[in-house]
Design a protein around this motif. Structure first.
Motif, mmCIF file in Angstrom:
data_model
loop_
_atom_site.group_PDB
_atom_site.id
_atom_site.type_symbol
_atom_site.label_atom_id
_atom_site.label_comp_id
_atom_site.label_asym_id
_atom_site.label_seq_id
_atom_site.Cartn_x
_atom_site.Cartn_y
_atom_site.Cartn_z
ATOM 1 N N GLU A 1 0.884 -1.345 -0.005
ATOM 2 C CA GLU A 1 0.060 -0.153 -0.162
ATOM 3 C C GLU A 1 0.771 1.178 0.063
ATOM 4 O O GLU A 1 0.468 2.319 -0.773
ATOM 5 N N LEU A 2 1.854 1.114 0.635
ATOM 6 C CA LEU A 2 3.078 2.179 0.707
ATOM 7 C C LEU A 2 3.565 2.424 -0.515
ATOM 8 O O LEU A 2 3.953 3.643 -0.944
ATOM 9 N N THR A 3 3.998 1.376 -1.352
ATOM 10 C CA THR A 3 4.459 1.526 -2.522
ATOM 11 C C THR A 3 3.318 2.207 -3.481
ATOM 12 O O THR A 3 3.802 3.218 -4.259
ATOM 13 N N LEU A 4 2.341 1.912 -3.623
ATOM 14 C CA LEU A 4 1.038 2.295 -4.267
ATOM 15 C C LEU A 4 1.180 3.876 -4.055
ATOM 16 O O LEU A 4 1.005 4.755 -4.845
ATOM 17 N N LEU A 5 1.087 4.388 -2.803
ATOM 18 C CA LEU A 5 1.071 5.687 -2.387
ATOM 19 C C LEU A 5 2.204 6.339 -3.120
ATOM 20 O O LEU A 5 2.134 7.556 -3.634
ATOM 21 N N LEU A 6 3.557 5.794 -3.015
ATOM 22 C CA LEU A 6 4.572 6.742 -3.330
ATOM 23 C C LEU A 6 4.653 6.791 -4.998
ATOM 24 O O LEU A 6 4.774 7.774 -5.563
ATOM 25 N N ALA B 1 -12.276 3.124 -1.056
ATOM 26 C CA ALA B 1 -12.691 1.876 -1.627
ATOM 27 C C ALA B 1 -11.910 0.742 -1.211
ATOM 28 O O ALA B 1 -11.942 -0.228 -1.477
ATOM 29 N N GLU B 2 -11.440 1.105 -0.012
ATOM 30 C CA GLU B 2 -10.653 -0.143 0.774
ATOM 31 C C GLU B 2 -9.355 -0.576 0.120
ATOM 32 O O GLU B 2 -8.843 -1.632 0.540
ATOM 33 N N VAL B 3 -8.736 0.318 -0.761
ATOM 34 C CA VAL B 3 -7.578 -0.067 -1.327
ATOM 35 C C VAL B 3 -6.307 0.177 -0.601
ATOM 36 O O VAL B 3 -5.278 -0.430 -0.397
ATOM 37 N N LEU B 4 -6.544 1.582 0.021
ATOM 38 C CA LEU B 4 -5.318 2.088 0.805
ATOM 39 C C LEU B 4 -6.185 2.065 2.456
ATOM 40 O O LEU B 4 -7.336 2.264 2.474
ATOM 41 N N SER B 5 -5.315 1.714 3.624
ATOM 42 C CA SER B 5 -5.836 1.912 4.679
ATOM 43 C C SER B 5 -5.139 2.903 5.457
ATOM 44 O O SER B 5 -4.189 3.636 5.093
#
Length: 231
Positions: A150-155, A181-185
């Protein structure tokens, strides 16, 4: 002398031609997809060649009409079925974001492909925003089952929004959309805000996220208080 009035010509033939033209221009995303995927197959993983192919194809193919299909292919590798999954009976390509190596350099290269495409065909900017809104949430969720991913996606989102100036103001909206959408928490978002972000656009994005992060912290504290009272 012929006193009969001369009959006026009818337009029936013209109407017939119009119907034939409309029939040729019917909406056919599958054919559009096949053309794009065939071209991507020929370019391979050379993203500079991909960018050139997409630039040239815009003069031949109707990007305005098939923007949704185009972004489905470039992000997910093919047209998405209802629910956000790849349709089994459709052509696919590995030249897409989700099949790419998960390193910063590759993501930056893909971001440049999007940047060049949207700069060349400015009307695609709205099409891309619509795709982000609709979204790839079920598909993304499969790639973000752990905090680190999830952190990688944020970056990746931060890098993309920084590299594409049109999306600088949209960073917070995209993150909130993925959160809903519950993809990131909560935890990865709070960690990104505290110390895991990169320097690109740091001040702009942190300011955008300030109120949302405060809301997350307050919601987290309330949840902890309720849990303690329950004990």
């Amino acid at each position: 002398m012929n006193n009969q009035k001369q009959q006026k010509p009818t337009l029936s033939g013209q109407r017939f031609k119009t119907r034939k033209r409309d029939e040729k221009e019917r909406f056919d995303p599958t054919q559009f997809q096949d053309c794009i995927i065939q071209g991507l197959t020929e370019t391979g993983t050379d993203l500079e060649a991909v960018a050139k192919f997409l630039d040239a194809s815009g003069a031949k193919l109707d990007y305005r009409r098939y923007a949704e299909t185009l972004f489905d292919i470039l992000v997910a590798g093919g047209m998405l079925a209802p629910g956000g999954t790849l349709a089994d009976d459709m052509m696919r390509t590995d030249v897409c974001v989700f099949a790419a190596q998960e390193d910063l350099e590759t993501m930056q290269a893909f971001a440049q492909v999007f940047n060049k495409l949207i700069r060349r065909y400015k009307y695609l900017e709205k099409g891309f925003e619509d795709e982000v809104k609709k979204q790839y949430s079920p598909l993304l969720a499969a790639f973000t089952t752990q905090g680190q991913s999830e952190l990688t996606l944020l970056l990746k989102i931060q890098e993309y929004c920084y590299d594409n100036i049109h999306f600088m103001k949209a960073f917070q909206k995209i993150v909130v959309l993925f959160y809903k959408a519950e993809v990131l928490s909560e935890e990865p978002i709070l960690k990104w805000y505290k110390d895991a972000h990169v320097a690109k656009g740091k001040s702009v994005f942190l300011e955008q996220m300030k109120k949302f992060v405060e809301w997350l912290k307050n919601a987290e504290e309330e949840s902890e208080s309720e849990a303690e009272e329950g004990d």
